[in-house]
Design an enzyme around this catalytic site. Sequence first.
Site, PDB file in Angstrom:
ATOM      1  N   LYS A 145      45.400  26.412 -44.814  1.00 33.32           N
ATOM      2  CA  LYS A 145      44.935  25.429 -45.782  1.00 33.32           C
ATOM      3  C   LYS A 145      43.420  25.302 -45.619  1.00 33.32           C
ATOM      4  O   LYS A 145      42.928  24.903 -44.568  1.00 33.32           O
ATOM      5  CB  LYS A 145      45.599  24.072 -45.563  1.00 33.32           C
TER       6      LYS A 145
ATOM      7  N   GLY B 135      45.351  10.974 -50.442  1.00 31.00           N
ATOM      8  CA  GLY B 135      45.317   9.724 -51.181  1.00 31.00           C
ATOM      9  C   GLY B 135      46.653   9.067 -51.424  1.00 31.00           C
ATOM     10  O   GLY B 135      46.709   7.922 -51.891  1.00 31.00           O
TER      11      GLY B 135
END
Length: 266
Positions: free
Chosen positions: A109, A197
Amino acid sequence: MVSYSPMKTDSPFIIAGRSFHSRLLVGSGKYKDLEETRLATEASGAEIITVAIRRTNIGQNANEESLLDVISTEKYTILPNTAGCYNAKDAVRTCMLARELLDGHNLVKLEVLGDEKTLYPNIVETINAAKILVKDGFDVMVYTSDDPIVAKELEDIGCCAIMPLASLIGSGQGIANPYNIKLIKEQANVPVLVDAGIGCASDAAKAMELGCDGVLMNSAIANADDPLLMASAMQHAVKAGRESFLAGRMMKKAYASASSPLENII
């Protein structure tokens, strides 16, 4: 008795040629200890766990506890990430270290940050790093802004999954711009996963209802009062959101519509 599978029309969740059952990906940071990390990961039902190579020991420090002592590589897919990197050079070096530590593991990632206050992605450096890593044979899942143009460029570079933020990392603000997330998904030919988030189960369900292929989270689980219960909640939320998307929501209407037919009423 007629039986049916509510997920029978779903397509496989495939990343870099590998199929997964769970569409929830989890992080390994912020827990009080490795045992809580293990228990929360199990409760989430996730099959992919992301690891910040610059912050988490997976063998680079022989005298310290290793995450791999509690997270088996036979059970989970380890997803090394470049958290803490602020330029392409450091991000590429971190991925190369991860590949060496994990015996040639190429799935990573990529995240290249712009500043310490917002942890917003530095898109220029992200694109530069992605080009180098893809060329070097890495399968790159990339953290990015919710800009559809940037997302498409990262896909064209060869990234195997696009991971737009819902809102700032660790903020718990939920999905700030659902319209952009939907635009990114509609144009993508690779998996799109909301990353960063998410604060509660309804945020995760909303991401899936927008059509996203998966959700990655860490703080929402690790910072909850009860991380294990929240991990379980997130597992159910992702499944429910996916089923809701597949089912197809009703059309919104400006006025009321009776649930029962009006014909032949007494």
